[in-house]
Design an enzyme around this catalytic site. Sequence first.
Site, PDB file in Angstrom:
ATOM      1  N   LYS A 173       0.845  -1.199   0.000  1.00 30.16           N
ATOM      2  CA  LYS A 173       0.000   0.000   0.000  1.00 30.16           C
ATOM      3  C   LYS A 173       0.882   1.251   0.000  1.00 30.16           C
ATOM      4  O   LYS A 173       1.587   1.530   0.965  1.00 30.16           O
ATOM      5  CB  LYS A 173      -0.884   0.031   1.255  1.00 30.16           C
ATOM      6  CG  LYS A 173      -1.782   1.265   1.275  1.00 30.16           C
ATOM      7  CD  LYS A 173      -2.108   1.704   2.671  1.00 30.16           C
ATOM      8  CE  LYS A 173      -1.925   3.165   2.985  1.00 30.16           C
ATOM      9  NZ  LYS A 173      -2.001   4.161   1.964  1.00 30.16           N
ATOM     10  N   GLU A 246      10.581   2.422   9.950  1.00 31.19           N
ATOM     11  CA  GLU A 246      11.475   3.562   9.737  1.00 31.19           C
ATOM     12  C   GLU A 246      10.631   4.809   9.905  1.00 31.19           C
ATOM     13  O   GLU A 246       9.752   5.074   9.092  1.00 31.19           O
ATOM     14  CB  GLU A 246      12.078   3.538   8.332  1.00 31.19           C
ATOM     15  CG  GLU A 246      13.017   2.377   8.102  1.00 31.19           C
ATOM     16  CD  GLU A 246      12.682   1.651   6.824  1.00 31.19           C
ATOM     17  OE1 GLU A 246      12.947   0.453   6.754  1.00 31.19           O
ATOM     18  OE2 GLU A 246      12.151   2.284   5.910  1.00 31.19           O
ATOM     19  N   CYS A 280      13.278  12.276   6.155  1.00 30.47           N
ATOM     20  CA  CYS A 280      13.393  11.856   7.556  1.00 30.47           C
ATOM     21  C   CYS A 280      14.727  12.303   8.127  1.00 30.47           C
ATOM     22  O   CYS A 280      14.863  12.535   9.321  1.00 30.47           O
ATOM     23  CB  CYS A 280      13.239  10.353   7.675  1.00 30.47           C
ATOM     24  SG  CYS A 280      14.343   9.454   6.591  1.00 30.47           S
ATOM     25  N   GLU A 380       9.262  17.051  14.910  1.00 34.25           N
ATOM     26  CA  GLU A 380       9.550  16.934  13.477  1.00 34.25           C
ATOM     27  C   GLU A 380       8.592  17.853  12.700  1.00 34.25           C
ATOM     28  O   GLU A 380       7.375  17.669  12.744  1.00 34.25           O
ATOM     29  CB  GLU A 380       9.362  15.489  12.998  1.00 34.25           C
ATOM     30  CG  GLU A 380       9.823  15.312  11.565  1.00 34.25           C
ATOM     31  CD  GLU A 380       9.586  13.904  11.008  1.00 34.25           C
ATOM     32  OE1 GLU A 380       8.497  13.351  11.228  1.00 34.25           O
ATOM     33  OE2 GLU A 380      10.500  13.372  10.337  1.00 34.25           O
TER      34      GLU A 380
HETATM   35  P1  NAD Z   1       2.404   8.724   7.472  1.00 36.46           P
HETATM   36  O1  NAD Z   1       2.780   7.982   8.698  1.00 36.46           O
HETATM   37  O2  NAD Z   1       1.306   9.702   7.577  1.00 36.46           O
HETATM   38  O3  NAD Z   1       1.990   7.690   6.316  1.00 36.46           O
HETATM   39  C1  NAD Z   1       2.841   6.666   5.908  1.00 36.46           C
HETATM   40  C2  NAD Z   1       2.004   5.548   5.301  1.00 36.46           C
HETATM   41  O4  NAD Z   1       1.211   4.980   6.345  1.00 36.46           O
HETATM   42  C3  NAD Z   1       1.033   6.016   4.230  1.00 36.46           C
HETATM   43  O5  NAD Z   1       0.934   5.043   3.228  1.00 36.46           O
HETATM   44  C4  NAD Z   1      -0.280   6.130   4.998  1.00 36.46           C
HETATM   45  O6  NAD Z   1      -1.429   6.020   4.180  1.00 36.46           O
HETATM   46  C5  NAD Z   1      -0.153   4.944   5.932  1.00 36.46           C
HETATM   47  N1  NAD Z   1      -1.006   5.008   7.135  1.00 36.46           N
HETATM   48  C6  NAD Z   1      -1.562   6.086   7.718  1.00 36.46           C
HETATM   49  N2  NAD Z   1      -2.309   5.703   8.774  1.00 36.46           N
HETATM   50  C7  NAD Z   1      -2.191   4.360   8.879  1.00 36.46           C
HETATM   51  C8  NAD Z   1      -2.706   3.378   9.767  1.00 36.46           C
HETATM   52  N3  NAD Z   1      -3.504   3.702  10.781  1.00 36.46           N
HETATM   53  N4  NAD Z   1      -2.359   2.091   9.573  1.00 36.46           N
HETATM   54  C9  NAD Z   1      -1.537   1.744   8.569  1.00 36.46           C
HETATM   55  N5  NAD Z   1      -1.036   2.613   7.671  1.00 36.46           N
HETATM   56  C10 NAD Z   1      -1.357   3.918   7.828  1.00 36.46           C
HETATM   57  O7  NAD Z   1       3.762   9.397   6.928  1.00 36.46           O
HETATM   58  P2  NAD Z   1       3.944  10.308   5.642  1.00 36.46           P
HETATM   59  O8  NAD Z   1       3.369  11.650   5.921  1.00 36.46           O
HETATM   60  O9  NAD Z   1       3.502   9.581   4.426  1.00 36.46           O
HETATM   61  O10 NAD Z   1       5.555  10.387   5.576  1.00 36.46           O
HETATM   62  C11 NAD Z   1       6.305  11.267   6.332  1.00 36.46           C
HETATM   63  C12 NAD Z   1       6.904  10.580   7.544  1.00 36.46           C
HETATM   64  O11 NAD Z   1       7.714   9.481   7.121  1.00 36.46           O
HETATM   65  C13 NAD Z   1       7.860  11.488   8.297  1.00 36.46           C
HETATM   66  O12 NAD Z   1       7.656  11.333   9.674  1.00 36.46           O
HETATM   67  C14 NAD Z   1       9.231  10.986   7.876  1.00 36.46           C
HETATM   68  O13 NAD Z   1      10.261  11.294   8.797  1.00 36.46           O
HETATM   69  C15 NAD Z   1       8.979   9.528   7.752  1.00 36.46           C
HETATM   70  N6  NAD Z   1      10.010   8.875   6.929  1.00 36.46           N
HETATM   71  C16 NAD Z   1      10.947   8.088   7.539  1.00 36.46           C
HETATM   72  C17 NAD Z   1      11.963   7.501   6.799  1.00 36.46           C
HETATM   73  C18 NAD Z   1      13.022   6.631   7.452  1.00 36.46           C
HETATM   74  O14 NAD Z   1      13.707   5.902   6.757  1.00 36.46           O
HETATM   75  N7  NAD Z   1      13.172   6.695   8.760  1.00 36.46           N
HETATM   76  C19 NAD Z   1      12.012   7.727   5.411  1.00 36.46           C
HETATM   77  C20 NAD Z   1      11.032   8.534   4.828  1.00 36.46           C
HETATM   78  C21 NAD Z   1      10.025   9.093   5.597  1.00 36.46           C
END
Ligand code: NAD
Length: 586
Positions: A173, A246, A280, A380
Site C-alpha cells: 500500500k 522507519e 526523515c 519533526e
Molecule cells: P504517514 O505515517 O502519515 O503515512 C505513511 C504511510 O502509512 C502512508 O501510506 C499512509 O497512508 C499509511 N497510514 C496512515 N495511517 C495508517 C494506519 N492507521 N495504519 C496503517 N497505515 C497507515 O507518513 P507520511 O506523511 O507519508 O511520511 C512522512 C513521515 O515518514 C515522516 O515522519 C518521515 O520522517 C517519515 N520517513 C521516515 C523515513 C526513514 O527511513 N526513517 C524515510 C522517509 C520518511
Amino acid sequence: MKRFHNIINGKRIVSRSNETVVSVNPATEKPIASFPKGTAQDVHSAINAAEKAAEEWSATPPPKRGQILLRAAQILRKEKQNLGRLVTMEMGKVLPEGLGDVQESIDMLEYASGEGRRLFGHTTTSELPDKVAITLRSHVGVMGLITPWNFPTAIPAWKLAPCLVCGNTAVFKPASDTPLCALKMVELLERAGLPKGVVNFVTGSGGVVGAEIVRNKKIRGISFTGSREVGEFVVKNAGIKKIGLELGGKNGIIVMDDADLGMAVDGIVFGAYGTTGQRCTATSRVIVHRKVRQKLERVLTARIKKLRLGNGLKQSTDVGPLINKAAVEKVHEYTRIGLEEDGARLVTGGKPAKVGGKGFFYRPTLFTNVTPDMRIAQEEIFGPTLGMIEVKNLDEAVDAMNSVSYGLSAAIYTNRIRNAMVLLWTVYRSGKFPFMHSSAPADKETAFDWKRGETIRTPASYWGVNVHLNSKRRKEMRSKMNLKGVGFCFLFVLLASLLTAGTGCGLSMDEERAMLDAERDVEQMQSELSIGGFGVFAFDMDQCIEDCKEDNENDGTIENLQVYCETRCKFREIFGGLNGANTVAY
Ligand code: NAD
C-alpha cells in the site's frame, strides 16, 4: 485524467468502494491520476492472492528471484529520465532529486538482487557430541509493505526488493499522495518477469487499507516507513508479526569554531532545504559554536534568500513545493509556535507562497535564538524550517544534539578529528543517531537500525533483509531436535572490535562486563522465544535499564551502574535485533 486500479493476482481490479483518491501535482495543483479508495475487502483479496503465489515463489531459488530484480534495475536504468520527471511532478522535489530517487531504486534493486546469492545461514559448534548446530534463514510469508510519499520510488524499492529476494509475497500500500510512482515500480517488476500474485497493490487511506494490512493475521510481517504516530499504531495493532519501522527524525548539524564555514553552509542548505525539508534525515537544527554564530548566520541567511522557489521541472528552481495544502498549514503552524510559544527570532521566510498563483510552496525559513527545549527544536516539522542553537563548546553541542526524544542523523563540521570522534562516540552512546551525516544521502551499504523508538529495522545494507527473513535455529542430533539458540560470540567480538576500532576509545570495565552480560541475556531471550511461532518486537529500553538497576544495585563490583545498565541494555537490543531473538523465532 487517467484512472488506475488495484492490482490483485496480476489483474487490474476495480475497488469494491467505487470511490477514488486523486494524486495532484503539488507545484501546479493539477490532478495527475485517480486511484481506488480501497476497502478492507480489497485487502483480503490481495492477501488471498499473495498466499496463493507464496508456495511457488518461496520455492524459487533465491538467485533466480535476484535475477528478476536485476532485470527490473536494467529496465529502470533505461527509463530513469521519464520516471524521474514523474517523481518531480507527483511529489514536487526538484528534478535532480527526482532522478536521484530513481537512481536509489536502481541501486536498491541491484543490491538486493545480489542478496539472492548471499542469504547465508550459520553453523556453529554444539555443547553435545554428535550434534550439528545450524541456523537457516527463510522467508517470513505474506508481508505488508506500507510506504510514505517523500521518496515515491526509492522507498517502495527499499521495501519490495529485499522482501521479494527473500522469498516473501506482498500486499503493498503506497501513500495516497504518490500512488502513480509506486504503481510504476510494481509494473516494472511485472515487466521484469515477477509472477502474478507475488506483489499485490492496493491503494487507499491509511485508516482503512493500511490498518487492515497491519491488523490482519494472515500478514506475517510489516515493513513500514512513515510517521512516528502511525509507527506506534503499527506496534500496538500488528499482533504477533515481524515488524520493521522507519519513522521520523529530528536531525542536527554541529558547526564548530574551527569549521570551514563555506563547506558547512553548503551542507546545511542541502540538508535543510533539499526535498523542501521533507526527508526523515532533513537537517532541522544547526548547533553552532558561539564564536562563529554571527558569521554563520550572516552567510547562511544570504544563501537562503537566494533560493528560488518553483516547479521542480524547471532548471532555475532550487526548492520545490511541499506535498499538499495540509503540509503548508502544518509548517506554518510551526512558524507560529516558534514565534509565539517558543520566543525564537525569525530571520527569514516563515510564509506560505504561490508561484504563478499556484502550488503548495513555503519560503525557506530560518529561526535563531533557539534553545534545545523549544518545540521547534524538538518536534519533526517536515518542511523547510531550520532552527539555530548557539553553544559555548563541544560538550554543550553534543548535549544539544542528544536532547531530542528522537534523532536519526547527526553531523559535525570541524577541522579537529578529536571533535568528530567525540561526536561519533557520544551520539553512538545516545543510541539516537544511526546516520552520521544529515546532508548526505543514505547508503544502501550502511545500516541505520539502532535507534530506539524510531528506525528499528534498516531497509538497506547487509542487515536490510532481516525484516524479511526468519531465522530457523536448529540443533540437530542424530535422532532428536533441540531448539535452543545459536551463539553470539562472533557477532559480539565483531561489534566490540568495530566499536572500539571505529572510535579509538577503549571500553570501561563496566561496559565490557555489560556486553558479556548482555550476550547471556540474549541467549536467555532466545531460549525463551525459540518455541511456538512468531515473537513480536517488544524491547523497552527504559524498562530494561530500570530492571537492570534494580537487579544490580547491591553489586559492589560495578562502578557506574547507569553506564553499566545503559550499555547492557543497548547491546541486548542490538544483539537481539541482529539475530532476530527479540523479533522472531520458531
Ligand atoms: P504517514 O505515517 O502519515 O503515512 C505513511 C504511510 O502509512 C502512508 O501510506 C499512509 O497512508 C499509511 N497510514 C496512515 N495511517 C495508517 C494506519 N492507521 N495504519 C496503517 N497505515 C497507515 O507518513 P507520511 O506523511 O507519508 O511520511 C512522512 C513521515 O515518514 C515522516 O515522519 C518521515 O520522517 C517519515 N520517513 C521516515 C523515513 C526513514 O527511513 N526513517 C524515510 C522517509 C520518511
